[in-house]
Design a protein around this motif. Sequence first.
Motif, PDB file in Angstrom:
ATOM      1  N   VAL A 149      35.112  10.783 -29.881  1.00 22.81           N
ATOM      2  CA  VAL A 149      34.859  10.628 -28.445  1.00 22.81           C
ATOM      3  C   VAL A 149      36.157  10.714 -27.642  1.00 22.81           C
ATOM      4  N   TRP A 150      37.272  10.292 -28.235  1.00 23.00           N
ATOM      5  CA  TRP A 150      38.544  10.378 -27.499  1.00 23.00           C
ATOM      6  C   TRP A 150      38.983  11.825 -27.319  1.00 23.00           C
ATOM      7  N   VAL A 151      38.895  12.631 -28.366  1.00 24.12           N
ATOM      8  CA  VAL A 151      39.326  14.030 -28.220  1.00 24.12           C
ATOM      9  C   VAL A 151      38.357  14.791 -27.324  1.00 24.12           C
ATOM     10  N   SER A 152      37.073  14.454 -27.394  1.00 20.49           N
ATOM     11  CA  SER A 152      36.084  15.092 -26.524  1.00 20.49           C
ATOM     12  C   SER A 152      36.305  14.693 -25.070  1.00 20.49           C
ATOM     13  N   ALA A 153      36.584  13.402 -24.850  1.00 23.14           N
ATOM     14  CA  ALA A 153      36.882  12.941 -23.488  1.00 23.14           C
ATOM     15  C   ALA A 153      38.112  13.644 -22.942  1.00 23.14           C
ATOM     16  N   GLY A 154      39.101  13.862 -23.802  1.00 25.58           N
ATOM     17  CA  GLY A 154      40.294  14.584 -23.381  1.00 25.58           C
ATOM     18  C   GLY A 154      39.975  16.004 -22.952  1.00 25.58           C
ATOM     19  N   ALA A 155      39.096  16.672 -23.703  1.00 26.58           N
ATOM     20  CA  ALA A 155      38.705  18.040 -23.339  1.00 26.58           C
ATOM     21  C   ALA A 155      38.009  18.064 -21.985  1.00 26.58           C
ATOM     22  N   LEU A 156      37.126  17.080 -21.739  1.00 29.51           N
ATOM     23  CA  LEU A 156      36.438  17.007 -20.455  1.00 29.51           C
ATOM     24  C   LEU A 156      37.435  16.800 -19.313  1.00 29.51           C
ATOM     25  N   LEU A 157      38.381  15.888 -19.515  1.00 28.93           N
ATOM     26  CA  LEU A 157      39.370  15.627 -18.465  1.00 28.93           C
ATOM     27  C   LEU A 157      40.273  16.842 -18.258  1.00 28.93           C
ATOM     28  N   GLY A 158      40.626  17.524 -19.348  1.00 29.60           N
ATOM     29  CA  GLY A 158      41.439  18.724 -19.221  1.00 29.60           C
ATOM     30  C   GLY A 158      40.733  19.783 -18.384  1.00 29.60           C
ATOM     31  N   ALA A 159      39.424  19.964 -18.641  1.00 32.78           N
ATOM     32  CA  ALA A 159      38.647  20.937 -17.876  1.00 32.78           C
ATOM     33  C   ALA A 159      38.490  20.497 -16.427  1.00 32.78           C
ATOM     34  N   ALA A 160      38.243  19.201 -16.219  1.00 33.93           N
ATOM     35  CA  ALA A 160      38.026  18.689 -14.864  1.00 33.93           C
ATOM     36  C   ALA A 160      39.285  18.805 -14.017  1.00 33.93           C
ATOM     37  N   PHE A 161      40.421  18.435 -14.584  1.00 33.70           N
ATOM     38  CA  PHE A 161      41.664  18.508 -13.821  1.00 33.70           C
ATOM     39  C   PHE A 161      42.095  19.960 -13.600  1.00 33.70           C
ATOM     40  N   TYR A 162      41.794  20.813 -14.569  1.00 35.60           N
ATOM     41  CA  TYR A 162      42.155  22.228 -14.394  1.00 35.60           C
ATOM     42  C   TYR A 162      41.350  22.839 -13.247  1.00 35.60           C
ATOM     43  N   ARG A 163      40.090  22.466 -13.161  1.00 35.38           N
ATOM     44  CA  ARG A 163      39.222  23.062 -12.131  1.00 35.38           C
ATOM     45  C   ARG A 163      39.351  22.353 -10.781  1.00 35.38           C
ATOM     46  N   LEU A 164      39.444  21.026 -10.795  1.00 32.92           N
ATOM     47  CA  LEU A 164      39.404  20.255  -9.549  1.00 32.92           C
ATOM     48  C   LEU A 164      40.757  19.728  -9.118  1.00 32.92           C
ATOM     49  N   SER A 165      41.794  19.971  -9.908  1.00 32.41           N
ATOM     50  CA  SER A 165      43.119  19.420  -9.630  1.00 32.41           C
ATOM     51  C   SER A 165      43.024  17.895  -9.593  1.00 32.41           C
ATOM     52  N   VAL A 166      43.523  17.256  -8.560  1.00 36.03           N
ATOM     53  CA  VAL A 166      43.509  15.787  -8.522  1.00 36.03           C
ATOM     54  C   VAL A 166      42.090  15.244  -8.482  1.00 36.03           C
ATOM     55  N   GLY A 167      41.128  16.053  -8.101  1.00 30.92           N
ATOM     56  CA  GLY A 167      39.735  15.618  -8.085  1.00 30.92           C
ATOM     57  C   GLY A 167      39.207  15.299  -9.471  1.00 30.92           C
ATOM     58  N   GLY A 168      39.926  15.745 -10.485  1.00 33.61           N
ATOM     59  CA  GLY A 168      39.506  15.450 -11.850  1.00 33.61           C
ATOM     60  C   GLY A 168      39.482  13.969 -12.168  1.00 33.61           C
ATOM     61  N   VAL A 169      40.191  13.170 -11.354  1.00 28.51           N
ATOM     62  CA  VAL A 169      40.213  11.731 -11.574  1.00 28.51           C
ATOM     63  C   VAL A 169      38.811  11.139 -11.474  1.00 28.51           C
ATOM     64  N   LEU A 170      37.921  11.803 -10.749  1.00 33.04           N
ATOM     65  CA  LEU A 170      36.550  11.321 -10.599  1.00 33.04           C
ATOM     66  C   LEU A 170      35.788  11.342 -11.917  1.00 33.04           C
ATOM     67  N   LEU A 171      36.260  12.146 -12.873  1.00 31.69           N
ATOM     68  CA  LEU A 171      35.572  12.253 -14.163  1.00 31.69           C
ATOM     69  C   LEU A 171      36.057  11.220 -15.170  1.00 31.69           C
ATOM     70  N   ILE A 172      37.101  10.474 -14.844  1.00 30.91           N
ATOM     71  CA  ILE A 172      37.616   9.484 -15.787  1.00 30.91           C
ATOM     72  C   ILE A 172      36.562   8.445 -16.172  1.00 30.91           C
ATOM     73  N   PRO A 173      35.818   7.862 -15.195  1.00 31.56           N
ATOM     74  CA  PRO A 173      34.780   6.895 -15.592  1.00 31.56           C
ATOM     75  C   PRO A 173      33.702   7.508 -16.478  1.00 31.56           C
ATOM     76  N   VAL A 174      33.354   8.771 -16.207  1.00 33.82           N
ATOM     77  CA  VAL A 174      32.339   9.445 -17.021  1.00 33.82           C
ATOM     78  C   VAL A 174      32.836   9.625 -18.450  1.00 33.82           C
ATOM     79  N   ALA A 175      34.086  10.068 -18.589  1.00 29.98           N
ATOM     80  CA  ALA A 175      34.666  10.266 -19.919  1.00 29.98           C
ATOM     81  C   ALA A 175      34.822   8.950 -20.657  1.00 29.98           C
ATOM     82  N   ALA A 176      34.983   7.852 -19.913  1.00 30.37           N
ATOM     83  CA  ALA A 176      35.201   6.548 -20.545  1.00 30.37           C
ATOM     84  C   ALA A 176      33.929   5.948 -21.114  1.00 30.37           C
ATOM     85  N   ILE A 177      32.756   6.345 -20.619  1.00 34.91           N
ATOM     86  CA  ILE A 177      31.501   5.721 -21.061  1.00 34.91           C
ATOM     87  C   ILE A 177      31.281   5.871 -22.564  1.00 34.91           C
ATOM     88  N   PRO A 178      31.346   7.092 -23.151  1.00 38.59           N
ATOM     89  CA  PRO A 178      31.170   7.194 -24.603  1.00 38.59           C
ATOM     90  C   PRO A 178      32.236   6.437 -25.380  1.00 38.59           C
TER      91      PRO A 178
END
Length: 238
Positions: A149-178
């Motif tokens: 789940v940690w490496v998968s969460a990292g991939a999600l955050l990497g994709a989110a920050f790449y696409r949304l720039s600083v907006g990727g921070v909004l995905l941190i709570p989602v990645a933290a749930i699993p």
Amino acid sequence: MSGLAAIFPRRLLAANLYFTLIVYAIFVVVVMGVAVAIGVLGDLESSVWERAVQAARWFVLVIGITAVRLYLPVYVAHGRTRREFAAQAAVFALLFAPAVAALTALGYLLEGLVYRLGGWPHQIADRHLFDGPGQVAPVLAEYWAQYLVWVSAGALLGAAFYRLSVGGVLLIPVAAIPVILVHSATDLVQVLPLIGRLPTPDLPGTTGTAIIAAMGGCALIFALTWAFIRDIAIRNPG
């Protein structure tokens, strides 16, 4: 055979496992040195590796982040599709997690040898799926679930920050749930300082629960990651 070759992440695995082994070797030497120093100068009553290996989760998270941010543009630039990269990244996560879990279990065994030589009790201090650091199978199961789940969460955050720039921070709570769910079923370590202040589920501490939580969380994260990268614009490095 060509289909399997298309989704096997040879470059991702080779580069990241090579780097991981270098970091691991240094980490083992440092941790064992600390354990010996504590044993000689003070009282060594439990596993130092148990505490130190918490840092491995953050390392795995960073690997997940860089797997997308660094390798996706390279793959697309060399003619690979985003779908092909997503498939390889998913397989990479599924293979990388057990590899690091095996290194973690090996660390416990190496520490056991050091403790035996020093005459120190080799015990664990926190709740885990295993009762002792020498129980290889449950050690592998616990850390495999966590690292997945940690490496998968990292991939999600990497994709989110790449696409949304600083907006990727909004995905941190989602990645933290699993991550929270898996840790609730394994060791209840305070993964983040804030989590200790929030109500968290107390899942049954069993291998089956941990595996279900890890696979379910991983599937959710993979789906979200694909949603971010399926039509993502590749930026010019310059």
